[in-house]
Design a protein around this motif. Structure first.
Motif, short mmCIF file in Angstrom:
data_model
loop_
_atom_site.label_atom_id
_atom_site.label_comp_id
_atom_site.label_asym_id
_atom_site.label_seq_id
_atom_site.Cartn_x
_atom_site.Cartn_y
_atom_site.Cartn_z
N SER A 1 -3.37 9.00 -11.70
CA SER A 1 -3.46 8.22 -10.47
C SER A 1 -2.14 7.50 -10.21
CB SER A 1 -4.62 7.22 -10.58
OG SER A 1 -4.79 6.55 -9.35
N ALA A 2 -1.65 7.68 -9.00
CA ALA A 2 -0.41 7.02 -8.58
C ALA A 2 -0.71 6.18 -7.35
CB ALA A 2 0.65 8.07 -8.24
N HIS A 3 0.09 5.15 -7.14
CA HIS A 3 -0.06 4.34 -5.92
C HIS A 3 0.20 5.24 -4.72
CE1 HIS A 3 0.05 0.96 -3.21
NE2 HIS A 3 -0.14 0.12 -4.22
N SER A 4 -0.66 5.13 -3.72
CA SER A 4 -0.50 5.98 -2.54
C SER A 4 0.59 5.44 -1.61
CB SER A 4 -1.82 6.09 -1.78
OG SER A 4 -1.71 7.08 -0.77
N TYR B 1 8.65 10.96 -3.13
CA TYR B 1 7.63 10.49 -4.07
C TYR B 1 6.57 11.53 -4.48
CZ TYR B 1 4.04 7.13 -5.78
OH TYR B 1 3.10 6.44 -6.49
N PRO B 2 5.85 12.14 -3.54
CA PRO B 2 4.78 13.04 -4.00
C PRO B 2 5.31 14.22 -4.81
CG PRO B 2 4.99 13.11 -1.59
CD PRO B 2 5.89 12.02 -2.07
N TYR C 1 -4.43 9.51 -5.57
CA TYR C 1 -3.62 8.36 -5.16
C TYR C 1 -4.50 7.16 -4.86
CZ TYR C 1 0.18 11.73 -4.84
OH TYR C 1 1.13 12.68 -5.13
N GLN C 2 -4.11 6.00 -5.37
CA GLN C 2 -4.94 4.80 -5.24
C GLN C 2 -4.28 3.74 -4.37
OE1 GLN C 2 -4.41 3.95 -9.67
NE2 GLN C 2 -4.60 1.86 -8.92
N ASP D 1 -4.69 2.49 -1.30
CA ASP D 1 -4.36 2.55 0.12
C ASP D 1 -5.01 1.37 0.82
OD1 ASP D 1 -6.70 3.96 -0.76
OD2 ASP D 1 -7.05 4.52 1.31
N TRP E 1 -3.34 7.29 4.58
CA TRP E 1 -2.48 7.39 3.40
C TRP E 1 -2.61 8.75 2.75
CZ3 TRP E 1 -0.35 2.78 0.61
CH2 TRP E 1 -0.33 1.64 1.43
N SER F 1 -7.85 10.42 -2.42
CA SER F 1 -7.94 9.02 -2.87
C SER F 1 -8.66 8.97 -4.22
CB SER F 1 -8.64 8.17 -1.82
OG SER F 1 -9.88 7.71 -2.29
N THR F 2 -8.08 8.19 -5.13
CA THR F 2 -8.66 8.07 -6.48
C THR F 2 -10.11 7.60 -6.39
OG1 THR F 2 -6.46 7.48 -7.27
CG2 THR F 2 -8.30 6.99 -8.74
#
Lengths: 392, 392
Positions: B212-215, B227-228, B252-253, B255, B261, B265-266
């Protein structure tokens, strides 16, 4: 022990043993402009690629409406898609290598199974049955997994096996992805270098490498499709192989309105690079191995024109892998490693997308036992997911 | 030749030579709940992170409104962010290693420069000046590049140098990304294995690894942010290091509505995995190196609750890298390789996003010449972009 290729079957009549089938899965393309209509109809009727309300009616309608426009495009690139011809050459070269790399599973024979063009999956399966095939490998020709590409091809394969009453005719394993296989990465890196050769030596260092992959609707991304992660992994692996010789970007092409697709869009990036006075751009198709309408028309004609208008002085494309000897050899290595691995598929194949609604996904009918490999003495339970095909 | 650390300066007075500064750039976090207001205000006033209409007024308004809610979250995780404490430990360990790995640039001293918390970039620069620093490395603590993270920190650095009249005080180079550096990947793979230890041995094989990465808002993605691609490359490298031991996903978390975003989403993935009766899930924070509110609160409290409701029996998180010895050593190796490479930055640093509108981006004030490295006999022109920091 008798060589399997010359062993006498129990009925006493001599015949060479059945080939190991390598089924090359791809979307295909219309070989003539007359075939465009059928091709588009198959595409727009495929719920797994483009889910539509009233699929049967609306799909046929959209296909009919788009046919003349797409026919014109195929006319501009010589009257048809070269993908069948390239796949033939790839297949021929691959099985020649494969017979040497994996003699214990020889002879190998390749079968082309296109999702939307002839020869179809059904065509391939019927030929395999006629050839007496027992062991078959479904080998996706898309390096990176997407449910819209490899997924749709495999689902069609399982459906057609059932429809044709061939459920138990062949023992299957699957090469479902190979985004960072080192031989593939080598071949891609060579094609990038071939592409750079098209620039004057003193301009080469300033060339921007624009990797371009077919985009996907955001709805597919949000379902959890592995595609963007694997495409990005290929890009990184190729850049590492090139020792980061040039600046690079990854963008996505061929989105169709009105849905929102994964970006950045190749088209927009080209416009923006022009606005930034970038002189030299090399586009690298990264998610498809043969020339097709998206390279020969979209990049070479449409994007080239756009680039010219945007002020990019030298806009070039890296050649598709096509029949590059490194790539043909890579296909054989991937298949040989798969056969040697005694695995049924990659470690990711059985993982359905978190948001998947399609019960058909990630099927494996009549999985191969280790019968073919019993000389190695492994028990059948040794058949595990195939990690090797991921490896760099 | 005298050791640089004991050399006599021309005025004859003895003093140890100035340290090489390693400036650790990160977003930072409020150390106490009282600091939350200022932290959020700095964040919402940063046009490079969150462009708002009437930034000054609206930013302050949003920050004030969110403060009590965010304060409650920090209370739940012990009253403040541990990121400063972790960065201190990382920095101390890093410079100890670095003095051994790169004695010719010793002594090394680390300076923490947070974008939204104390110590700020200005704090770091003032200390560096007081310490007589001449050579400085801006070392992002975000492994993967984004204009919203590393970009915003670097732009702040260049702005603050100008504002404080320190434009020519330090000679700079930049470690701007290290998504697949092998020592970092080793450390990450170890943390995943540590995470797997939290499951019963007979369950481990069935654990799904959820990276999980920051969105980021899609507008940033569509501008061409790297980034992605780089996050995906890290995931692939870590999975290769783990020999694809488990199934995995990237999501991705964090948002924030109302923008769209990057997905999946995670949160949604956790819900979907529960619906699929997945028993064992290990979340791996892949784009941030220390514990912070997104691990300690969002994953450990909010997502854990969600997972429980969704029916995931064992929901665990891999420990953040924090002061893991492998990671601290990795930081030193990355810095040492950078210093040894004689390069100013990665081969990507100067490539502005195709859709960039920010003239500040990709600045490099007062670039380091090769003075420090003149013992190696390379001419100044040998300073080239740094490919090494990309490498796996």
């Amino acid at each position: 022990m008798l060589n399997t290729a010359t062993r006498l079957p129990s009925n006493g009549s001599y015949r060479p043993s059945a080939p190991t089938a390598i089924v090359m899965l791809n979307l295909g393309g219309p070989q003539t402009t007359d075939a465009v209509g059928t091709y588009l109809e198959r595409m727009f009727l495929d719920r797994e690629l483009i889910p539509l309300p009233f699929q049967e009616r609306l799909g046929k309608f959209i296909a009919r409406r788009r046919t003349p426009k797409i026919q014109r495009k195929y006319k501009q690139i010589g009257g048809g898609s070269p993908i069948y011809a390239w796949t033939q050459r790839q297949g021929k070269g691959m099985v020649q290598w494969l017979d040497r790399l994996s003699p214990e599973t020889a002879p190998h024979k390749f079968y082309v199974a296109f999702r939307y063009a002839d020869p179809t999956t059904a065509d391939a399966l019927k030929r395999m049955y006629a050839d007496g095939v027992k062991r078959a490998i479904a080998f996706t020709q898309y390096p990176q997994w997407s449910c819209s590409t490899t997924g749709a091809s495999l689902n069609e394969l399982w459906r057609e096996l059932l429809r044709l009453g061939l459920r138990d005719a062949f023992a299957w394993s699957v090469i479902d992805r190979w985004p960072t296989h080192s031989a593939f990465v080598d071949a891609m890196a060579k094609r990038v270098r071939d592409g750079l050769e098209q620039f004057a030596p003193d301009e080469r260092e300033s060339v921007l490498l624009l990797f371009s992959a077919h985009s996907l609707p955001l709805s597919v991304i949000e379902r959890g499709d592995a595609y963007p992660q694997e495409v990005a992994a290929t890009v990184q692996a190729v850049m590492e192989r090139l020792n980061f010789s040039n600046e690079f970007l990854l963008a996505y092409q061929s989105d169709i309105k009105p849905f929102r697709w994964l970006g950045p869009s190749t088209e927009r990036v080209i416009r923006d690079l022009g606005a930034r006075k970038r002189r030299n751009v090399l586009v690298i198709p990264i998610a498809f191995t043969s020339d097709h309408i998206e390279t020969l028309h979209e990049i070479d004609i449409e994007f080239a024109e756009l680039a010219h208008e945007a002020g990019i002085v030298n806009f070039r494309r890296a050649p598709a892998l096509n029949d590059d000897p490194l790539f043909v050899r890579a296909l054989a290595e991937i298949a040989a490693e798969h056969l040697g691995s005694r695995r049924l598929h990659s470690s990711q194949y059985k993982l359905r997308c978190p948001g998947c609604q399609n019960a058909m996904c990630r099927t494996l009918l009549n999985p191969a036992t280790d019968a073919l490999h019993s000389h190695a003495g492994h028990p059948a339970t040794a058949l595990r997911p195939d990690a090797a095909s991921h490896h760099a």
